[in-house]
Write a protein that holds these residues in place. Structure first.
Motif, PDB file in Angstrom:
ATOM      1  N   LEU A  84       1.005  -1.041  -0.011  1.00 38.85           N
ATOM      2  CA  LEU A  84      -0.051   0.024  -0.054  1.00 38.85           C
ATOM      3  C   LEU A  84       1.033   1.273  -0.040  1.00 38.85           C
ATOM      4  CD1 LEU A  84      -2.974   1.232   0.549  1.00 38.85           C
ATOM      5  CD2 LEU A  84      -2.262   1.010   2.901  1.00 38.85           C
ATOM      6  N   ARG A  85       0.541   2.487  -0.787  1.00 37.49           N
ATOM      7  CA  ARG A  85       1.332   3.508  -0.797  1.00 37.49           C
ATOM      8  C   ARG A  85       0.243   4.486   0.047  1.00 37.49           C
ATOM      9  NH1 ARG A  85       5.763   3.682  -3.835  1.00 37.49           N
ATOM     10  NH2 ARG A  85       5.982   2.163  -5.327  1.00 37.49           N
ATOM     11  N   ASN A  86       0.767   4.898   1.163  1.00 40.10           N
ATOM     12  CA  ASN A  86      -0.130   5.958   2.088  1.00 40.10           C
ATOM     13  C   ASN A  86       0.365   7.282   1.876  1.00 40.10           C
ATOM     14  OD1 ASN A  86      -1.612   7.068   3.977  1.00 40.10           O
ATOM     15  ND2 ASN A  86      -0.871   5.601   5.609  1.00 40.10           N
ATOM     16  N   PRO A  87      -0.622   8.059   1.432  1.00 40.22           N
ATOM     17  CA  PRO A  87      -0.304   9.637   1.379  1.00 40.22           C
ATOM     18  C   PRO A  87      -0.477  10.307   2.613  1.00 40.22           C
ATOM     19  CG  PRO A  87      -2.423   9.139   0.286  1.00 40.22           C
ATOM     20  CD  PRO A  87      -1.973   7.704   0.703  1.00 40.22           C
ATOM     21  N   GLY A  88      -1.225   9.753   3.785  1.00 42.61           N
ATOM     22  CA  GLY A  88      -1.497  10.282   4.845  1.00 42.61           C
ATOM     23  C   GLY A  88      -0.574   9.670   6.143  1.00 42.61           C
ATOM     24  N   ALA A  89      -1.354   9.854   7.232  1.00 42.46           N
ATOM     25  CA  ALA A  89      -0.810   9.242   8.581  1.00 42.46           C
ATOM     26  C   ALA A  89      -1.115   7.979   8.654  1.00 42.46           C
ATOM     27  CB  ALA A  89      -1.139  10.307   9.628  1.00 42.46           C
ATOM     28  N   ALA A  90      -1.340   7.623  10.192  1.00 42.29           N
ATOM     29  CA  ALA A  90      -1.948   6.324  10.489  1.00 42.29           C
ATOM     30  C   ALA A  90      -3.396   6.090  10.046  1.00 42.29           C
ATOM     31  CB  ALA A  90      -1.870   6.224  11.851  1.00 42.29           C
ATOM     32  N   GLY A 108      -4.540   5.944   7.368  1.00 42.25           N
ATOM     33  CA  GLY A 108      -4.900   6.625   5.894  1.00 42.25           C
ATOM     34  C   GLY A 108      -5.443   8.202   6.169  1.00 42.25           C
ATOM     35  N   MET A 109      -5.363   8.820   7.653  1.00 41.78           N
ATOM     36  CA  MET A 109      -5.933  10.045   7.918  1.00 41.78           C
ATOM     37  C   MET A 109      -5.138  11.096   7.521  1.00 41.78           C
ATOM     38  SD  MET A 109      -7.249   9.742  11.725  1.00 41.78           S
ATOM     39  CE  MET A 109      -5.692   9.239  12.467  1.00 41.78           C
ATOM     40  N   GLY A 110      -5.492  12.208   7.196  1.00 37.42           N
ATOM     41  CA  GLY A 110      -4.716  13.284   6.674  1.00 37.42           C
ATOM     42  C   GLY A 110      -3.919  13.077   5.231  1.00 37.42           C
ATOM     43  N   ALA A 111      -4.812  12.326   4.425  1.00 34.27           N
ATOM     44  CA  ALA A 111      -4.075  12.183   3.018  1.00 34.27           C
ATOM     45  C   ALA A 111      -3.819  13.338   2.052  1.00 34.27           C
ATOM     46  CB  ALA A 111      -5.006  11.105   2.175  1.00 34.27           C
ATOM     47  N   SER A 112      -4.568  14.283   2.489  1.00 33.73           N
ATOM     48  CA  SER A 112      -4.499  15.392   1.845  1.00 33.73           C
ATOM     49  C   SER A 112      -3.497  16.393   2.477  1.00 33.73           C
ATOM     50  CB  SER A 112      -5.939  16.185   1.412  1.00 33.73           C
ATOM     51  OG  SER A 112      -6.152  16.596   2.827  1.00 33.73           O
ATOM     52  N   MET A 113      -2.954  16.009   3.255  1.00 32.81           N
ATOM     53  CA  MET A 113      -2.050  17.062   4.185  1.00 32.81           C
ATOM     54  C   MET A 113      -0.603  16.258   4.171  1.00 32.81           C
ATOM     55  SD  MET A 113      -4.547  17.616   7.421  1.00 32.81           S
ATOM     56  CE  MET A 113      -3.256  18.727   8.274  1.00 32.81           C
ATOM     57  N   THR A 114      -0.228  15.876   3.080  1.00 33.48           N
ATOM     58  CA  THR A 114       1.288  15.372   3.089  1.00 33.48           C
ATOM     59  C   THR A 114       2.262  16.162   3.427  1.00 33.48           C
ATOM     60  OG1 THR A 114       0.534  13.644   1.338  1.00 33.48           O
ATOM     61  CG2 THR A 114       2.783  13.821   1.647  1.00 33.48           C
ATOM     62  N   VAL A 115       2.075  17.362   2.693  1.00 35.13           N
ATOM     63  CA  VAL A 115       3.222  18.691   3.083  1.00 35.13           C
ATOM     64  C   VAL A 115       3.219  19.009   4.569  1.00 35.13           C
ATOM     65  CG1 VAL A 115       3.983  20.850   2.631  1.00 35.13           C
ATOM     66  CG2 VAL A 115       3.158  19.315   0.762  1.00 35.13           C
ATOM     67  N   LEU A 168      11.209  11.284  -0.717  1.00 29.73           N
ATOM     68  CA  LEU A 168      11.848  10.775  -2.112  1.00 29.73           C
ATOM     69  C   LEU A 168      11.075   9.895  -3.009  1.00 29.73           C
ATOM     70  CD1 LEU A 168      15.089   9.452  -0.398  1.00 29.73           C
ATOM     71  CD2 LEU A 168      14.892  11.769  -1.702  1.00 29.73           C
ATOM     72  N   ARG A 169       9.793   9.584  -2.530  1.00 23.05           N
ATOM     73  CA  ARG A 169       8.879   8.757  -3.162  1.00 23.05           C
ATOM     74  C   ARG A 169       7.937   9.469  -3.963  1.00 23.05           C
ATOM     75  NH1 ARG A 169      10.082   3.480  -2.483  1.00 23.05           N
ATOM     76  NH2 ARG A 169      10.956   3.126  -0.431  1.00 23.05           N
ATOM     77  N   GLU A 170       7.199   8.773  -4.927  1.00 19.64           N
ATOM     78  CA  GLU A 170       6.213   9.750  -5.775  1.00 19.64           C
ATOM     79  C   GLU A 170       4.993  10.050  -4.856  1.00 19.64           C
ATOM     80  OE1 GLU A 170       5.181   7.001  -8.954  1.00 19.64           O
ATOM     81  OE2 GLU A 170       7.246   7.238  -9.840  1.00 19.64           O
ATOM     82  N   PRO A 171       4.373  11.318  -5.312  1.00 27.44           N
ATOM     83  CA  PRO A 171       4.450  11.895  -6.586  1.00 27.44           C
ATOM     84  C   PRO A 171       5.415  12.983  -6.567  1.00 27.44           C
ATOM     85  CG  PRO A 171       2.578  12.633  -5.294  1.00 27.44           C
ATOM     86  CD  PRO A 171       3.136  11.405  -4.588  1.00 27.44           C
ATOM     87  N   GLY A 172       6.046  13.250  -5.362  1.00 30.77           N
ATOM     88  CA  GLY A 172       7.208  14.317  -5.430  1.00 30.77           C
ATOM     89  C   GLY A 172       7.599  14.596  -4.257  1.00 30.77           C
ATOM     90  N   GLY A 185       5.402  12.742  -1.199  1.00 28.79           N
ATOM     91  CA  GLY A 185       5.447  11.153  -1.334  1.00 28.79           C
ATOM     92  C   GLY A 185       4.643  10.471  -0.607  1.00 28.79           C
ATOM     93  N   HIS A 186       4.395   9.353  -0.979  1.00 30.46           N
ATOM     94  CA  HIS A 186       3.557   8.340  -0.206  1.00 30.46           C
ATOM     95  C   HIS A 186       4.688   7.454   0.377  1.00 30.46           C
ATOM     96  CE1 HIS A 186      -0.291   9.203  -3.368  1.00 30.46           C
ATOM     97  NE2 HIS A 186       0.458  10.298  -2.587  1.00 30.46           N
ATOM     98  N   VAL A 187       3.981   7.135   1.484  1.00 26.55           N
ATOM     99  CA  VAL A 187       4.722   6.058   2.373  1.00 26.55           C
ATOM    100  C   VAL A 187       4.370   4.881   2.095  1.00 26.55           C
ATOM    101  CG1 VAL A 187       4.983   5.369   4.817  1.00 26.55           C
ATOM    102  CG2 VAL A 187       4.534   7.602   4.472  1.00 26.55           C
ATOM    103  N   VAL A 188       5.489   3.920   1.990  1.00 26.19           N
ATOM    104  CA  VAL A 188       5.253   2.414   1.827  1.00 26.19           C
ATOM    105  C   VAL A 188       4.925   1.649   2.821  1.00 26.19           C
ATOM    106  CG1 VAL A 188       6.329   0.335   1.139  1.00 26.19           C
ATOM    107  CG2 VAL A 188       6.930   2.534  -0.265  1.00 26.19           C
ATOM    108  N   ASP A 189       3.766   1.236   2.805  1.00 20.35           N
ATOM    109  CA  ASP A 189       3.148   0.348   3.910  1.00 20.35           C
ATOM    110  C   ASP A 189       3.055  -1.158   3.504  1.00 20.35           C
ATOM    111  OD1 ASP A 189       3.163   2.448   5.827  1.00 20.35           O
ATOM    112  OD2 ASP A 189       1.019   3.032   5.405  1.00 20.35           O
TER     113      ASP A 189
END
Length: 191
Positions: A74-80, A82-89, A134-138, A142-146
């Motif tokens: 799974l590539r997770n853009p958020g926190a635990a 999957g929360m905060g997927a739109s808040m990666t920065v 370092l991971r995509e999308p930039g 980047g999305h965390v590898v889970d």
């Protein structure tokens, strides 16, 4: 006339100890702390590389304990959870701040439990921050590898294990009233 043993030495004969002098064990704390963090970070990153190589293209998870523990991807853009997927920065910035604070705290460490807790906290924060940078999308998005699936309840990684154990150790040590330096506070002061 010979000087008596009561004589006060001339101030020019005494070399004052610098106020910043630190006992030898203190000077070694930060390098050892950072070395332990580096080892833990490498373990996290190697497991993520292996997950990408061996799990990303699999249709079915690897069942270690069916319905309890599986390896999936799974590539997770958020926190635990999957929360905060739109808040990666924002999550990336918070991780940077956590890392800086923990490194500053490390200089005061004298307690082994606090040391292990902060090693794991920093390694976990750095592990997931590395993915975000370092991971995509930039960079910083980047999305965390889970890849560790806990019975469908949560999918995490080694860094998440570090963060969970660190949280438990910090809470326990704080509840016990033990500071970073190993000193105990009076239970009356904590009430």
């Amino acid at each position: 006339m010979p000087e008596s043993s009561d004589a006060v030495p001339d101030s020019s004969d005494v070399t004052p100890e610098p106020s910043s002098a630190v006992p030898a064990p203190r000077r070694r704390v930060l390098p050892l702390f950072l070395a332990a963090v580096a080892v833990a970070w490498v373990v996290d990153q190697v497991t993520k590389v292996l997950a990408v190589e061996r799990l990303a293209d699999r249709d079915e998870p690897i069942r270690l304990l069916p319905d309890v523990l599986e390896l999936t991807f799974l590539r997770n853009p958020g926190a635990a959870f999957g929360m905060g997927a739109s808040m990666t920065v924002v999550l990336s910035i918070v991780s940077v701040v956590v890392c800086v604070v923990v490194v500053r705290m490390a200089a005061r460490l004298r307690d082994r439990v606090w040391t292990v807790g902060l090693v794991l906290l920093l390694a976990g924060a750095l592990g997931n921050l590395t993915d975000r940078i370092l991971r995509e999308p930039g960079p910083f998005r980047g999305h965390v590898v889970d890849f560790i699936d806990y019975g469908g309840f949560f999918v995490g990684n080694v860094a998440d294990i570090y963060l969970t154990v660190a949280a438990v150790l910090v809470v326990v040590r704080t509840w016990q009233g033990v500071g970073l330096d190993g000193a105990r506070t009076d239970p009356k002061e904590r009430a």
